[in-house]
Motif scaffolding. Structure first.
Motif, PDB file in Angstrom:
ATOM      1  N   ASN A  51      36.217  28.542  71.042  1.00  0.00           N
ATOM      2  CA  ASN A  51      35.195  29.563  71.292  1.00  0.00           C
ATOM      3  C   ASN A  51      35.557  30.913  70.663  1.00  0.00           C
ATOM      4  O   ASN A  51      34.719  31.564  70.031  1.00  0.00           O
ATOM      5  CB  ASN A  51      34.998  29.748  72.794  1.00  0.00           C
ATOM      6  N   ARG A  98      26.671  30.136  76.209  1.00  0.00           N
ATOM      7  CA  ARG A  98      27.900  29.405  76.470  1.00  0.00           C
ATOM      8  C   ARG A  98      27.650  28.493  77.665  1.00  0.00           C
ATOM      9  O   ARG A  98      27.229  28.953  78.694  1.00  0.00           O
ATOM     10  CB  ARG A  98      29.062  30.358  76.798  1.00  0.00           C
ATOM     11  N   ASP A 127      33.533  32.820  67.736  1.00  0.00           N
ATOM     12  CA  ASP A 127      33.045  34.190  67.938  1.00  0.00           C
ATOM     13  C   ASP A 127      33.520  35.108  66.815  1.00  0.00           C
ATOM     14  O   ASP A 127      32.764  35.949  66.309  1.00  0.00           O
ATOM     15  CB  ASP A 127      33.531  34.734  69.284  1.00  0.00           C
ATOM     16  N   GLU A 136      31.295  36.954  63.851  1.00  0.00           N
ATOM     17  CA  GLU A 136      31.434  38.380  63.562  1.00  0.00           C
ATOM     18  C   GLU A 136      31.650  38.615  62.066  1.00  0.00           C
ATOM     19  O   GLU A 136      31.069  39.543  61.474  1.00  0.00           O
ATOM     20  CB  GLU A 136      32.608  38.939  64.369  1.00  0.00           C
ATOM     21  N   ILE A 151      28.030  28.085  68.663  1.00  0.00           N
ATOM     22  CA  ILE A 151      27.108  29.204  68.471  1.00  0.00           C
ATOM     23  C   ILE A 151      25.650  28.765  68.580  1.00  0.00           C
ATOM     24  O   ILE A 151      24.785  29.543  68.980  1.00  0.00           O
ATOM     25  CB  ILE A 151      27.360  29.887  67.107  1.00  0.00           C
TER      26      ILE A 151
END
Length: 311
Positions: free
Chosen positions: A254, A311, A258, A262, A294
């Motif tokens: 995860n 999530r 993430d 980004e 995602i």
């Protein structure tokens, strides 16, 4: 175990890294208290004991790097994320900082005279080892413990105080007293065993999360995580899943995704570059993990502004 053979230590090496030392507050010689930040790398072992003041009680909050201190009454090995103290007399303690490590730690150094003056009325509230160290000039080395969440918060603020320069002396003084209180006294109405057990477990999980975030390309193994936080890999896996609601591999995936999202949003990385940045050598494995985590294919993600991440 870290060797404490003095022949391993570079003689006088502590003086070779002055750029890694910064006094944040106080003056040991004049005030009897000093808060210092250490941040350095070294190729050879350092004689850490050369930095200790005589007749002092020094508390170490060790963020990174490995060090060890030995005395007749105690042997301490500081690994990342631990804290403890050592009391000196006129004779030097045997101490070393390990070679090839990036050392980052905060020390709170108090003269015995300063602590005796501050704690004379509360001596009975101290544990016996600390009371002996302060009031009986005893030499003692405590067993390092995992840093608490509160200690990490205070230490994390020390290098960038949230006050104006004119107010920093008072701010640092308050932080020194706060950290001293963490070390010297048990919390009011001491915790029941089960409460303390849960708090320690949470601290270990938070430390494991910090270690995983630090290097997404080469994250530590479960065995390494267990060693760093001071428990067995099996126990760490169990408390991590209980506290976070995810297994350690799921959590790592995860935070990798993430970070990849980004990077893709920044427009400075393509999909292959983002995959490599978060530790994926296989583009197909990365794409699958990204889609599952995602909810969108990584190729389409930068344009999918309307996608709601769940999530």
């Amino acid at each position: 175990m870290i060797s404490l053979d003095p022949t391993m230590a570079e003689q006088g090496a502590w003086r070779d890294v002055p750029q890694g030392w910064r006094q944040l507050y106080g003056n040991f010689e004049k005030l009897g208290v000093s808060v210092e930040w250490h941040d350095f790398k070294t190729r050879r072992s350092l004689d850490w004991g050369r930095s200790f003041h005589q007749q002092s009680i020094e508390f170490c909050l060790n963020l990174n790097g490995r060090g060890a201190v030995r005395a007749a009454r105690g042997h301490a090995e500081f690994v990342p994320g631990t804290s403890g103290y050592y009391a000196t007399t006129h004779d030097p303690l045997s101490a070393i900082r390990e070679a090839n490590d990036h050392h980052q730690f905060v020390t709170l150094e108090f003269s015995r005279a300063h602590l005796q003056k501050q704690l004379a009325a509360n001596a009975s509230e101290l544990d016996s080892a600390m009371r002996d160290s302060i009031f009986e000039n005893g030499v003692h080395v405590s067993t390092p413990r995992p840093m608490t969440a509160e200690q990490r918060t205070v230490v994390g603020s020390l290098t960038e105080p949230p006050v104006t320069k004119a107010a920093q002396v008072l701010w640092y003084q308050s932080k020194a007293l706060e950290l001293m209180a963490h070390f010297l006294f048990e919390p009011k109405d001491s915790e029941f065993f089960c409460v303390r057990h849960k708090r320690v477990a949470r601290d270990r999980v938070e430390r494991a999360k910090d270690l995983l975030k630090r290097d997404l390309v080469n994250p530590p193994s479960l065995e390494m995580l267990g060693q760093e936080v001071g428990c067995s890999p099996f126990y760490l896996s169990r408390i991590f899943s209980r506290e976070v609601g995810l297994t350690i591999p799921q959590y790592l995936r995860n935070i990798r995704m993430d970070r990849a999202a980004e990077l893709l949003r920044s427009g400075r990385f393509n999909v292959t570059e983002a995959a490599i940045e978060v530790g994926y050598s296989s583009l197909s494995h990365f794409s699958k993990a990204f889609c599952e985590t995602i909810g969108c294919c990584p190729v389409l993600y930068p344009a999918a502004k309307h996608v709601i991440l769940e999530r």
